[in-house]
Design a protein around this motif. Structure first.
Motif, PDB file in Angstrom:
ATOM      1  N   ASP A  62      37.172   5.532  53.872  1.00 33.98           N
ATOM      2  CA  ASP A  62      37.430   5.180  52.474  1.00 33.98           C
ATOM      3  C   ASP A  62      36.150   4.861  51.716  1.00 33.98           C
ATOM      4  O   ASP A  62      36.035   5.159  50.527  1.00 33.98           O
ATOM      5  CB  ASP A  62      38.381   3.974  52.414  1.00 33.98           C
ATOM      6  N   SER A  63      35.189   4.271  52.387  1.00 35.21           N
ATOM      7  CA  SER A  63      33.979   3.830  51.692  1.00 35.21           C
ATOM      8  C   SER A  63      33.060   4.984  51.286  1.00 35.21           C
ATOM      9  O   SER A  63      32.149   4.780  50.472  1.00 35.21           O
ATOM     10  CB  SER A  63      33.202   2.852  52.569  1.00 35.21           C
ATOM     11  N   VAL A  64      33.295   6.178  51.815  1.00 33.72           N
ATOM     12  CA  VAL A  64      32.398   7.299  51.506  1.00 33.72           C
ATOM     13  C   VAL A  64      33.106   8.466  50.815  1.00 33.72           C
ATOM     14  O   VAL A  64      32.446   9.449  50.438  1.00 33.72           O
ATOM     15  CB  VAL A  64      31.699   7.818  52.774  1.00 33.72           C
ATOM     16  N   LYS A  65      34.404   8.369  50.642  1.00 33.28           N
ATOM     17  CA  LYS A  65      35.147   9.462  49.999  1.00 33.28           C
ATOM     18  C   LYS A  65      34.590   9.742  48.613  1.00 33.28           C
ATOM     19  O   LYS A  65      34.335   8.829  47.835  1.00 33.28           O
ATOM     20  CB  LYS A  65      36.624   9.095  49.897  1.00 33.28           C
ATOM     21  N   GLY A  66      34.394  11.023  48.337  1.00 34.54           N
ATOM     22  CA  GLY A  66      33.877  11.430  47.041  1.00 34.54           C
ATOM     23  C   GLY A  66      32.363  11.438  46.963  1.00 34.54           C
ATOM     24  O   GLY A  66      31.796  11.965  45.999  1.00 34.54           O
ATOM     25  N   ARG A  67      31.693  10.849  47.960  1.00 35.20           N
ATOM     26  CA  ARG A  67      30.226  10.809  47.948  1.00 35.20           C
ATOM     27  C   ARG A  67      29.619  11.593  49.115  1.00 35.20           C
ATOM     28  O   ARG A  67      28.542  12.173  48.961  1.00 35.20           O
ATOM     29  CB  ARG A  67      29.749   9.355  48.024  1.00 35.20           C
ATOM     30  N   PHE A  68      30.280  11.594  50.243  1.00 37.53           N
ATOM     31  CA  PHE A  68      29.771  12.266  51.437  1.00 37.53           C
ATOM     32  C   PHE A  68      30.602  13.509  51.707  1.00 37.53           C
ATOM     33  O   PHE A  68      31.811  13.531  51.458  1.00 37.53           O
ATOM     34  CB  PHE A  68      29.851  11.352  52.661  1.00 37.53           C
ATOM     35  N   THR A  69      29.956  14.522  52.272  1.00 34.38           N
ATOM     36  CA  THR A  69      30.643  15.750  52.640  1.00 34.38           C
ATOM     37  C   THR A  69      30.198  16.169  54.038  1.00 34.38           C
ATOM     38  O   THR A  69      28.990  16.287  54.293  1.00 34.38           O
ATOM     39  CB  THR A  69      30.330  16.880  51.649  1.00 34.38           C
ATOM     40  N   ILE A  70      31.165  16.403  54.911  1.00 31.75           N
ATOM     41  CA  ILE A  70      30.870  16.910  56.243  1.00 31.75           C
ATOM     42  C   ILE A  70      31.126  18.407  56.261  1.00 31.75           C
ATOM     43  O   ILE A  70      32.082  18.892  55.652  1.00 31.75           O
ATOM     44  CB  ILE A  70      31.709  16.174  57.320  1.00 31.75           C
ATOM     45  N   SER A  71      30.255  19.134  56.927  1.00 32.59           N
ATOM     46  CA  SER A  71      30.428  20.576  57.046  1.00 32.59           C
ATOM     47  C   SER A  71      29.924  21.018  58.416  1.00 32.59           C
ATOM     48  O   SER A  71      29.298  20.242  59.134  1.00 32.59           O
ATOM     49  CB  SER A  71      29.675  21.317  55.931  1.00 32.59           C
ATOM     50  N   ARG A  72      30.212  22.263  58.771  1.00 29.06           N
ATOM     51  CA  ARG A  72      29.842  22.745  60.098  1.00 29.06           C
ATOM     52  C   ARG A  72      29.302  24.158  60.006  1.00 29.06           C
ATOM     53  O   ARG A  72      29.596  24.902  59.070  1.00 29.06           O
ATOM     54  CB  ARG A  72      31.072  22.736  61.011  1.00 29.06           C
ATOM     55  N   ASP A  73      28.513  24.501  61.007  1.00 29.73           N
ATOM     56  CA  ASP A  73      28.026  25.865  61.187  1.00 29.73           C
ATOM     57  C   ASP A  73      28.433  26.274  62.591  1.00 29.73           C
ATOM     58  O   ASP A  73      27.832  25.833  63.575  1.00 29.73           O
ATOM     59  CB  ASP A  73      26.508  25.915  61.005  1.00 29.73           C
ATOM     60  N   ASN A  74      29.462  27.104  62.672  1.00 31.54           N
ATOM     61  CA  ASN A  74      29.995  27.481  63.977  1.00 31.54           C
ATOM     62  C   ASN A  74      28.945  28.159  64.857  1.00 31.54           C
ATOM     63  O   ASN A  74      28.851  27.880  66.047  1.00 31.54           O
ATOM     64  CB  ASN A  74      31.180  28.422  63.800  1.00 31.54           C
ATOM     65  N   ALA A  75      28.183  29.038  64.256  1.00 33.83           N
ATOM     66  CA  ALA A  75      27.222  29.819  65.034  1.00 33.83           C
ATOM     67  C   ALA A  75      26.151  28.934  65.657  1.00 33.83           C
ATOM     68  O   ALA A  75      25.626  29.227  66.736  1.00 33.83           O
ATOM     69  CB  ALA A  75      26.585  30.880  64.149  1.00 33.83           C
ATOM     70  N   LYS A  76      25.831  27.841  64.972  1.00 39.47           N
ATOM     71  CA  LYS A  76      24.768  26.954  65.454  1.00 39.47           C
ATOM     72  C   LYS A  76      25.301  25.721  66.167  1.00 39.47           C
ATOM     73  O   LYS A  76      24.512  24.864  66.584  1.00 39.47           O
ATOM     74  CB  LYS A  76      23.894  26.516  64.280  1.00 39.47           C
ATOM     75  N   ASN A  77      26.631  25.599  66.302  1.00 36.36           N
ATOM     76  CA  ASN A  77      27.227  24.404  66.892  1.00 36.36           C
ATOM     77  C   ASN A  77      26.667  23.144  66.234  1.00 36.36           C
ATOM     78  O   ASN A  77      26.326  22.164  66.910  1.00 36.36           O
ATOM     79  CB  ASN A  77      26.968  24.345  68.401  1.00 36.36           C
ATOM     80  N   THR A  78      26.571  23.178  64.929  1.00 40.41           N
ATOM     81  CA  THR A  78      25.921  22.103  64.187  1.00 40.41           C
ATOM     82  C   THR A  78      26.859  21.564  63.121  1.00 40.41           C
ATOM     83  O   THR A  78      27.589  22.330  62.473  1.00 40.41           O
ATOM     84  CB  THR A  78      24.629  22.616  63.533  1.00 40.41           C
ATOM     85  N   VAL A  79      26.822  20.260  62.961  1.00 43.85           N
ATOM     86  CA  VAL A  79      27.579  19.609  61.907  1.00 43.85           C
ATOM     87  C   VAL A  79      26.598  18.893  60.993  1.00 43.85           C
ATOM     88  O   VAL A  79      25.560  18.408  61.447  1.00 43.85           O
ATOM     89  CB  VAL A  79      28.624  18.628  62.498  1.00 43.85           C
ATOM     90  N   TYR A  80      26.926  18.874  59.718  1.00 42.08           N
ATOM     91  CA  TYR A  80      26.064  18.263  58.718  1.00 42.08           C
ATOM     92  C   TYR A  80      26.815  17.155  57.982  1.00 42.08           C
ATOM     93  O   TYR A  80      28.041  17.198  57.861  1.00 42.08           O
ATOM     94  CB  TYR A  80      25.610  19.309  57.693  1.00 42.08           C
TER      95      TYR A  80
END
Length: 123
Positions: A62-80
């Motif tokens: 709740d404290s980060v909704k609207g400000r933080f975004t999580i995303s992923r790169d499947n090919a690199k097995n990486t999350v941002y």
């Protein structure tokens, strides 16, 4: 065994942005999830954001909704974790984690953890 390597922390002024990265050494079960947690001095580890790898569904504290975004790169097995509009209360060590059996907001459910990266937001 899975190794998680984080990068991208640092010092930023309030209102600024940072992007954290977490690379996993290999894939695990198809149902796994990756998440970001944070821990400030004297406080418990707090769920920040997570992504279910198979569905791509994302989840936020709740404290980060609207400000933080999580995303992923499947090919690199990486999350941002893109962090915008940062506040001094976002200051903490941020940890990347992997849970082999699916998404959870409970830190104790996660099987692997990164070493943590410090994020400091000055006022």
């Amino acid at each position: 065994q899975v190794q998680l390597v984080e990068s991208g922390g640092g010092l930023v002024q309030a209102g600024g942005s940072l992007r954290l990265s977490c690379a996993a050494s290999r894939r695990t079960f198809s149902s796994y999830a990756m998440g970001w947690f944070r821990q400030a001095p004297g406080k418990e580890r707090e769920f920040v954001a997570g992504v279910s790898w198979s569905s791509g569904n994302t989840y936020y504290g709740d404290s980060v909704k609207g400000r933080f975004t999580i995303s992923r790169d499947n090919a690199k097995n990486t999350v941002y974790l893109q962090m915008n509009s940062l506040k001094p209360e976002d200051t903490a060590v941020y940890y990347c984690a992997l849970e082999e059996l699916g998404f959870s907001v409970v830190a104790g459910d996660y099987d692997y953890w990164g070493q943590g990266t410090q994020v400091t937001v000055s006022s």
